[in-house]
Design a protein around this motif. Structure first.
Motif, PDB file in Angstrom:
ATOM      1  N   LEU A 179      37.177  51.289  29.931  1.00  0.00           N
ATOM      2  CA  LEU A 179      35.902  50.535  29.934  1.00  0.00           C
ATOM      3  C   LEU A 179      36.303  49.303  30.597  1.00  0.00           C
ATOM      4  O   LEU A 179      35.352  48.763  31.546  1.00  0.00           O
ATOM      5  N   TYR A 180      37.699  48.966  30.745  1.00  0.00           N
ATOM      6  CA  TYR A 180      37.780  47.538  31.412  1.00  0.00           C
ATOM      7  C   TYR A 180      37.707  47.923  33.076  1.00  0.00           C
ATOM      8  O   TYR A 180      37.107  47.124  33.721  1.00  0.00           O
ATOM      9  N   THR A 181      38.240  49.071  33.641  1.00  0.00           N
ATOM     10  CA  THR A 181      38.166  49.455  34.828  1.00  0.00           C
ATOM     11  C   THR A 181      36.443  49.715  35.155  1.00  0.00           C
ATOM     12  O   THR A 181      36.109  49.355  36.315  1.00  0.00           O
ATOM     13  N   LEU A 182      35.881  50.215  34.219  1.00  0.00           N
ATOM     14  CA  LEU A 182      34.282  50.691  34.411  1.00  0.00           C
ATOM     15  C   LEU A 182      33.692  49.464  34.647  1.00  0.00           C
ATOM     16  O   LEU A 182      32.710  49.184  35.483  1.00  0.00           O
ATOM     17  N   VAL A 183      33.898  48.301  33.587  1.00  0.00           N
ATOM     18  CA  VAL A 183      33.140  47.102  33.669  1.00  0.00           C
ATOM     19  C   VAL A 183      33.588  46.473  34.992  1.00  0.00           C
ATOM     20  O   VAL A 183      32.417  45.884  35.713  1.00  0.00           O
ATOM     21  N   ILE A 214      38.276  46.043  22.428  1.00  0.00           N
ATOM     22  CA  ILE A 214      37.179  46.390  23.342  1.00  0.00           C
ATOM     23  C   ILE A 214      36.406  45.091  23.824  1.00  0.00           C
ATOM     24  O   ILE A 214      36.310  44.970  25.283  1.00  0.00           O
ATOM     25  N   VAL A 215      35.855  44.364  22.868  1.00  0.00           N
ATOM     26  CA  VAL A 215      35.231  43.091  23.372  1.00  0.00           C
ATOM     27  C   VAL A 215      36.091  42.187  24.274  1.00  0.00           C
ATOM     28  O   VAL A 215      35.507  41.674  25.276  1.00  0.00           O
ATOM     29  N   VAL A 238      35.314  44.399  27.791  1.00  0.00           N
ATOM     30  CA  VAL A 238      34.077  43.433  28.452  1.00  0.00           C
ATOM     31  C   VAL A 238      34.262  42.257  28.982  1.00  0.00           C
ATOM     32  O   VAL A 238      33.908  42.141  29.969  1.00  0.00           O
ATOM     33  N   LEU A 239      34.903  41.137  28.187  1.00  0.00           N
ATOM     34  CA  LEU A 239      35.238  39.694  28.681  1.00  0.00           C
ATOM     35  C   LEU A 239      36.069  39.693  29.818  1.00  0.00           C
ATOM     36  O   LEU A 239      35.868  39.273  30.944  1.00  0.00           O
ATOM     37  N   GLU A 240      37.280  40.476  29.867  1.00  0.00           N
ATOM     38  CA  GLU A 240      38.163  40.580  30.879  1.00  0.00           C
ATOM     39  C   GLU A 240      37.698  41.182  32.066  1.00  0.00           C
ATOM     40  O   GLU A 240      37.907  40.730  33.290  1.00  0.00           O
ATOM     41  N   GLY A 241      36.873  42.366  31.846  1.00  0.00           N
ATOM     42  CA  GLY A 241      36.327  42.982  33.170  1.00  0.00           C
ATOM     43  C   GLY A 241      35.350  42.133  33.632  1.00  0.00           C
ATOM     44  O   GLY A 241      35.062  42.266  34.888  1.00  0.00           O
ATOM     45  N   LEU A 242      34.409  41.424  32.852  1.00  0.00           N
ATOM     46  CA  LEU A 242      33.389  40.533  33.585  1.00  0.00           C
ATOM     47  C   LEU A 242      33.951  39.508  34.218  1.00  0.00           C
ATOM     48  O   LEU A 242      33.571  39.080  35.293  1.00  0.00           O
ATOM     49  N   GLY A 243      35.191  38.799  33.930  1.00  0.00           N
ATOM     50  CA  GLY A 243      35.831  37.764  34.516  1.00  0.00           C
ATOM     51  C   GLY A 243      36.486  38.258  35.719  1.00  0.00           C
ATOM     52  O   GLY A 243      36.335  37.408  36.588  1.00  0.00           O
ATOM     53  N   ALA A 244      37.010  39.338  35.651  1.00  0.00           N
ATOM     54  CA  ALA A 244      37.549  40.148  37.097  1.00  0.00           C
ATOM     55  C   ALA A 244      36.403  40.212  37.947  1.00  0.00           C
ATOM     56  O   ALA A 244      36.715  39.979  39.283  1.00  0.00           O
ATOM     57  N   ALA A 245      35.334  40.650  37.691  1.00  0.00           N
ATOM     58  CA  ALA A 245      34.052  40.896  38.464  1.00  0.00           C
ATOM     59  C   ALA A 245      33.880  39.622  39.083  1.00  0.00           C
ATOM     60  O   ALA A 245      33.123  39.598  40.131  1.00  0.00           O
ATOM     61  N   LEU A 246      33.875  38.377  38.578  1.00  0.00           N
ATOM     62  CA  LEU A 246      33.456  37.130  39.047  1.00  0.00           C
ATOM     63  C   LEU A 246      34.818  36.536  40.059  1.00  0.00           C
ATOM     64  O   LEU A 246      34.571  35.919  41.285  1.00  0.00           O
ATOM     65  N   ILE A 247      35.944  36.872  39.328  1.00  0.00           N
ATOM     66  CA  ILE A 247      37.026  36.268  40.115  1.00  0.00           C
ATOM     67  C   ILE A 247      37.345  37.014  41.452  1.00  0.00           C
ATOM     68  O   ILE A 247      37.976  36.320  42.268  1.00  0.00           O
ATOM     69  N   MET A 248      37.571  38.389  41.372  1.00  0.00           N
ATOM     70  CA  MET A 248      37.931  39.140  42.492  1.00  0.00           C
ATOM     71  C   MET A 248      37.342  38.780  43.927  1.00  0.00           C
ATOM     72  O   MET A 248      37.873  38.664  44.961  1.00  0.00           O
ATOM     73  N   PRO A 249      35.886  38.992  43.764  1.00  0.00           N
ATOM     74  CA  PRO A 249      35.084  38.801  45.074  1.00  0.00           C
ATOM     75  C   PRO A 249      35.405  37.093  45.617  1.00  0.00           C
ATOM     76  O   PRO A 249      35.270  36.764  46.707  1.00  0.00           O
ATOM     77  N   ALA A 250      35.541  36.335  44.663  1.00  0.00           N
ATOM     78  CA  ALA A 250      35.748  34.936  44.938  1.00  0.00           C
ATOM     79  C   ALA A 250      36.996  34.539  45.432  1.00  0.00           C
ATOM     80  O   ALA A 250      37.005  33.768  46.408  1.00  0.00           O
TER      81      ALA A 250
END
Length: 549
Positions: free
Chosen positions: A60-64, A109-110, A114-126
């Motif tokens: 789920l981390y990879t998926l999010v 899982i939360v 979820v939280l680490e996955g969403l954080g990574a989705a903001l950080i990596m493109p930035a």
């Protein structure tokens, strides 16, 4: 480039601090994908769940992260890349703290998924966009090389870090360390120059939903392929209309992404906010860079799947010893990521990328040639040194190639697409290597057992029925224990263990052979890469501006 950005790029101390900050962030994002793989059983016991539950959290981390990467890049345009980076760090840090304190699987899982996955989705493109903001074109190959190499090093040292903490302290301290690292990154990030928010840019909710659904379905399908089967469902696996769900997930995800592209084009034609400009993907240089990124991460993930299996299962090394054996790759990777831009600042990116894939090919072939049933751990050192040189050489070029393909204002969008492609490549590399390994292991073992006179025919026939869906990749010690528990005679047990050991090596070699073939395909698909460094000549024919909608 803003004036502030030029000042940071020209200041040796400021530039080094910025580079350290961004590399640390990339290291942290990638570490989370590998650090707990050696500690799954321990984590499962501590939070009162099963190994399957922890594997679900990792999936789920990879998926999010993959599903929301493009959206994360767009958010950076709306609120500014530095602010997106810092908010992502805060979200990620909260996720790490939650994971460190988790007492149950839902809480884990939360926090983790979820939280680490969403954080990574903001950080990596930035991260991709902030390199473009803080460094001039001539300095970007080195900067992108170091940032990318930090991520690759995290994959290599992840098992070592996880093994050390799990063995001598607790896995929870890994996530406590992540919180501390996040705080350090936030403290250093004030030195970074920012690219301001783009006026008038808004989020496209429908585009966000379509991209997340399409990418999520494809990535989940690839991840589950080893368990469910690519086309034909494995026994006891779910099936949809007589076929593995993986087929339908891939087809459905692809169809949704086609709808996403049509929707984005429609939005642009009506001068409305779009999540991604599909015309950007038609730029030859960007296509070449993204293709090379995909193959790099496919090969990288495949190697990091096969080699630890050989060391930890076939040879029985501990998690710590396995991690130590992977360190030679990190050394040459860093050396080439730093050294290639410094020693050859004006070399053709296309030529350097071809050399990188060539080195990866040589490393894989060298390991394939050395791998045998009597081989020891020393055989991985030379191939890992070659593979590290190859990965570092690729890392020194590809980030600058992709970002230089479009105006700097679109660097965040490029970062989202780039990280999506690399996540997909890594998922495919792991799934493909695993599927080939198990298929060859199963076929070879069942054939050998059937023809071995030391193994009774009735036992061989039972193995054909019970193990035809796939033989687990287990160590000699675990197999011996299982056979003793089943009251198999010692002579028969020894013959089975011997056949399994040879079949295990055959499976590993087959996976490596396919990776070598993929490296050759990658070499053949480098034609769209530029022949001039981005900082040398903006008139290079490899660089085209995106076409207007």
């Amino acid at each position: 480039m803003t004036d502030t950005g030029e000042l940071v790029a020209r200041s040796p101390s400021g530039g080094q601090v910025v580079l350290l900050t961004l590399a640390a962030a990339q290291f942290l994002m990638t570490l989370d994908s590998s650090v707990m793989n050696v500690s799954i059983a321990t984590v499962a016991k501590d939070v009162g769940t099963t190994v399957t539950g922890i594997q679900l959290a990792i999936t789920l981390y990879t998926l999010v992260m993959a599903a929301f990467m493009i959206t994360g890049g767009k958010v950076g345009q709306i609120i500014g890349r530095k602010r997106a980076f810092m908010i992502g760090c805060v979200v990620y840090g909260c996720g790490s703290a939650t994971t460190a304190l988790a007492k149950s699987l839902p809480v884990l899982i939360v926090g983790w998924s979820v939280l680490e996955g969403l954080g990574a989705a903001l950080i990596m493109p930035a991260v991709v966009a902030l390199v473009a903001t803080n460094f001039g074109r001539a300095d970007r190959p080195r900067a992108y090389g170091l940032v990318a190499s930090a991520g690759a090093v995290a994959v290599a040292v992840g098992p070592l870090v996880g093994g050390l903490f799990t063995t001598y302290a607790s896995w929870r301290w890994v996530f406590v360390g992540e919180v501390i690292l996040v705080l350090g990154i936030l403290g250093l990030s004030r030195r970074m120059a920012d690219s301001p928010a783009v006026p008038g840019v808004r989020l496209d909710p429908v585009g966000t939903l379509l991209s997340a659904a399409g990418l999520g379905a494809i990535v989940y399908g690839v991840i589950r392929a080893g368990t469910w089967g690519f086309v034909q469902p494995k026994p006891d696996a779910p099936h949809w209309l007589g076929m593995s769900p993986v087929v339908w997930l891939l087809l459905g995800g692809g169809a949704i992404l086609v709808l996403f592209a049509l929707w984005e084009n429609r939005r642009l034609q009506h001068h409305q906010a779009a999540l991604l400009d599909p015309h950007m993907l038609k730029v030859p240089r960007l296509q070449g860079g993204l293709t090379a990124f995909f193959f790099q991460f496919t090969l990288q993930a495949g190697l990091f799947f096969v080699i630890p299996l050989f060391l930890s299962v076939a040879l029985g090394l501990s998690a710590v010893a396995t991690g130590v054996r992977l360190l030679p790759l990190s050394i040459t990777l860093l050396a080439s990521a730093v050294g290639v831009p410094r020693l050859f600042p004006h070399a053709s990116p296309r030529r350097i990328v071809r050399i990188g894939f060539g080195l990866l090919f040589l490393g894989i072939v060298a390991l394939l040639a050395a791998l045998d049933s009597g081989a020891g751990a020393d055989i991985v050192t030379g191939p890992l040194l070659l593979a590290g040189l190859g990965i570092g050489t690729l890392a020194s070029q590809l980030g600058a190639v992709t970002v230089s393909a479009v105006p700097d204002s679109q660097s965040g969008e490029v970062g989202g697409v780039q990280n999506t492609v690399t996540n997909l490549g890594a998922s495919i590399g792991t799934a493909l290597s695993g599927a080939i390994l198990i298929a060859v292991l199963t076929t070879t073992f069942l054939g050998s057992v059937a023809s071995n006179p030391a193994i009774p025919k009735e036992l061989a026939s039972r193995a054909q029925v019970e193990l035809s869906a796939g033989i687990p990749f287990v160590s000699d010690a675990d197999l011996k224990a299982s056979l003793e528990k089943a009251d198999v005679p010692p002579a028969t047990s020894s013959a089975i263990v011997e056949e399994n050991a040879q079949s295990r090596i055959n499976g590993l070699r087959a996976a490596l052979a396919v990776l070598a073939l993929i490296a050759l395909i990658a070499l053949a698909l480098t034609r769209r890469l530029p022949t001039v460094q981005p900082g040398d000549d903006r008139r290079d024919t490899g660089e085209l501006e995106p076409q207007p909608a």
